[in-house]
Design a protein around this motif. Structure first.
Motif, PDB file in Angstrom:
ATOM      1  N   LYS A  12       0.831  -1.206   0.000  1.00 47.99           N
ATOM      2  CA  LYS A  12       0.000   0.000   0.000  1.00 47.99           C
ATOM      3  C   LYS A  12       0.862   1.251   0.000  1.00 47.99           C
ATOM      4  O   LYS A  12       0.625   2.191  -0.781  1.00 47.99           O
ATOM      5  N   ARG A  13       1.887   1.266   0.868  1.00 48.83           N
ATOM      6  CA  ARG A  13       2.757   2.446   0.949  1.00 48.83           C
ATOM      7  C   ARG A  13       3.563   2.635  -0.333  1.00 48.83           C
ATOM      8  O   ARG A  13       3.753   3.770  -0.802  1.00 48.83           O
ATOM      9  N   VAL A  19       2.359   6.564  -6.878  1.00 46.89           N
ATOM     10  CA  VAL A  19       1.340   7.510  -7.342  1.00 46.89           C
ATOM     11  C   VAL A  19       1.806   8.950  -7.133  1.00 46.89           C
ATOM     12  O   VAL A  19       1.641   9.813  -8.010  1.00 46.89           O
ATOM     13  N   GLY A  20       2.416   9.211  -5.982  1.00 46.99           N
ATOM     14  CA  GLY A  20       2.929  10.552  -5.707  1.00 46.99           C
ATOM     15  C   GLY A  20       4.005  10.972  -6.694  1.00 46.99           C
ATOM     16  O   GLY A  20       4.025  12.114  -7.165  1.00 46.99           O
ATOM     17  N   ILE A  21       4.908  10.032  -7.030  1.00 47.49           N
ATOM     18  CA  ILE A  21       5.970  10.351  -7.986  1.00 47.49           C
ATOM     19  C   ILE A  21       5.394  10.591  -9.381  1.00 47.49           C
ATOM     20  O   ILE A  21       5.827  11.502 -10.099  1.00 47.49           O
ATOM     21  N   VAL A  22       4.404   9.779  -9.765  1.00 43.73           N
ATOM     22  CA  VAL A  22       3.768   9.965 -11.076  1.00 43.73           C
ATOM     23  C   VAL A  22       3.107  11.340 -11.152  1.00 43.73           C
ATOM     24  O   VAL A  22       3.241  12.058 -12.156  1.00 43.73           O
ATOM     25  N   SER A  78       9.642  14.211  -2.162  1.00 41.39           N
ATOM     26  CA  SER A  78      10.366  13.528  -1.085  1.00 41.39           C
ATOM     27  C   SER A  78       9.642  13.613   0.265  1.00 41.39           C
ATOM     28  O   SER A  78       9.618  12.619   1.006  1.00 41.39           O
ATOM     29  N   PRO A  79       9.026  14.759   0.630  1.00 43.26           N
ATOM     30  CA  PRO A  79       8.274  14.751   1.901  1.00 43.26           C
ATOM     31  C   PRO A  79       7.156  13.700   1.903  1.00 43.26           C
ATOM     32  O   PRO A  79       6.902  13.071   2.931  1.00 43.26           O
ATOM     33  N   TRP A  80       6.495  13.511   0.746  1.00 41.41           N
ATOM     34  CA  TRP A  80       5.400  12.544   0.654  1.00 41.41           C
ATOM     35  C   TRP A  80       5.886  11.124   0.872  1.00 41.41           C
ATOM     36  O   TRP A  80       5.344  10.394   1.706  1.00 41.41           O
ATOM     37  N   TRP A  81       6.951  10.699   0.120  1.00 43.40           N
ATOM     38  CA  TRP A  81       7.364   9.307   0.264  1.00 43.40           C
ATOM     39  C   TRP A  81       8.139   9.057   1.559  1.00 43.40           C
ATOM     40  O   TRP A  81       8.152   7.940   2.069  1.00 43.40           O
ATOM     41  N   ILE A  82       8.750  10.112   2.127  1.00 44.80           N
ATOM     42  CA  ILE A  82       9.378   9.951   3.439  1.00 44.80           C
ATOM     43  C   ILE A  82       8.308   9.721   4.505  1.00 44.80           C
ATOM     44  O   ILE A  82       8.467   8.882   5.403  1.00 44.80           O
ATOM     45  N   VAL A  83       7.193  10.472   4.404  1.00 45.80           N
ATOM     46  CA  VAL A  83       6.083  10.282   5.340  1.00 45.80           C
ATOM     47  C   VAL A  83       5.502   8.877   5.207  1.00 45.80           C
ATOM     48  O   VAL A  83       5.185   8.215   6.209  1.00 45.80           O
TER      49      VAL A  83
END
Length: 247
Positions: A12-13, A19-22, A78-83
């Motif tokens: 899921k993560r 999705v965030g990177i896309v 990066s803040p999104w995938w770090i979270v």
């Protein structure tokens, strides 16, 4: 949570990260021109008409733009995938450990940024010195994708090198290595620092490599000092607790 539940949570993560990177690729696409202009500065600053970026195939310019857009997306999201990574490991951490994760995360971002800035500072000098070996009358047509890959690898290598001391502190906080063990391994640390600097540094002159290796050793000693101070503090707290229990 069982193993299958952990795998589903991880999936899921990872999907959310993807999705965030896309989504981040869309602004990355529009930021391509200013970012590419900045990356091209070492080439344009050389002021040599025989030096330029070459696009060998009809679709290579599009491929390069898509690649750079993805790199930009990874950075701006990066803040999104770090979270997302933090949310995956957070349930297994105590409150104090979560505080440590936040602190190490902030310090890691600062150290990586400093290393990346030093890589950006090094790039034009690397291009200038390496191009000085082109003989008179020669033409240097740099493949655009190769040049951008060289630039990105240089920046990332310098950024990662600044994270190595923090990893030592993390290992110490996990109780896997003491400050005494770290300082006893100074010979290995010296060898690794110089080998890493030699691989990461593209300049033929030895002095940039020596400067980078010495700075890495400085960060290594700083990591040893932080670990030693922490161990002294924990030992002091343990003695106080022992005296209190004895009383």
């Amino acid at each position: 949570m069982g193993i299958l539940a952990h795998i589903r949570e991880l999936r899921k993560r990872l999907v959310l990260i993807l999705v965030g990177i896309v989504i981040g690729t869309v602004p990355g696409w529009y930021l391509y021109d200013p970012v590419m202009s900045f990356i091209q500065k070492p080439v344009s600053a050389a002021g040599d008409s025989s030096l330029g970026l070459n696009f060998p195939t009809i679709g290579s310019a599009f491929d390069l733009k898509l690649t750079v857009a993805i790199w930009i997306a990874v950075l701006i999201t990066s803040p999104w995938w770090i979270v997302q990574l933090g949310l995956f490991i957070a349930p297994a951490l105590r409150r104090k450990e979560k505080v440590y994760v936040v602190i190490f995360g902030i310090v890691g971002v600062v150290l990586f940024s400093c290393g990346a800035v030093s890589g950006v500072w090094m790039a034009p000098r690397a291009v200038e010195i390496l191009q000085s070996f082109v003989p008179d009358g020669g033409v240097s047509l740099l493949q655009a994708n190769t040049y951008v890959t060289f630039y990105m690898r240089l920046v990332i290598a310098f950024g990662v090198s600044f994270l190595l001391p923090e990893l030592l502190v993390v290992v110490n906080f996990l109780g896997l290595m003491s400050a005494k063990t770290m300082i006893h391994g100074w010979r290995w640390a010296t060898v690794i620092a110089f080998v890493f600097a030699a691989i990461a540094n593209p300049l033929p002159s030895p002095w940039p490599m020596v400067v980078q290796a010495l700075f890495l050793l400085f960060l290594y000693l700083l990591a040893v000092l932080i670990s030693w101070i922490r161990e002294r503090y924990l030992a002091k707290v343990a003695r106080r607790q022992a005296i209190k229990d004895h009383a």
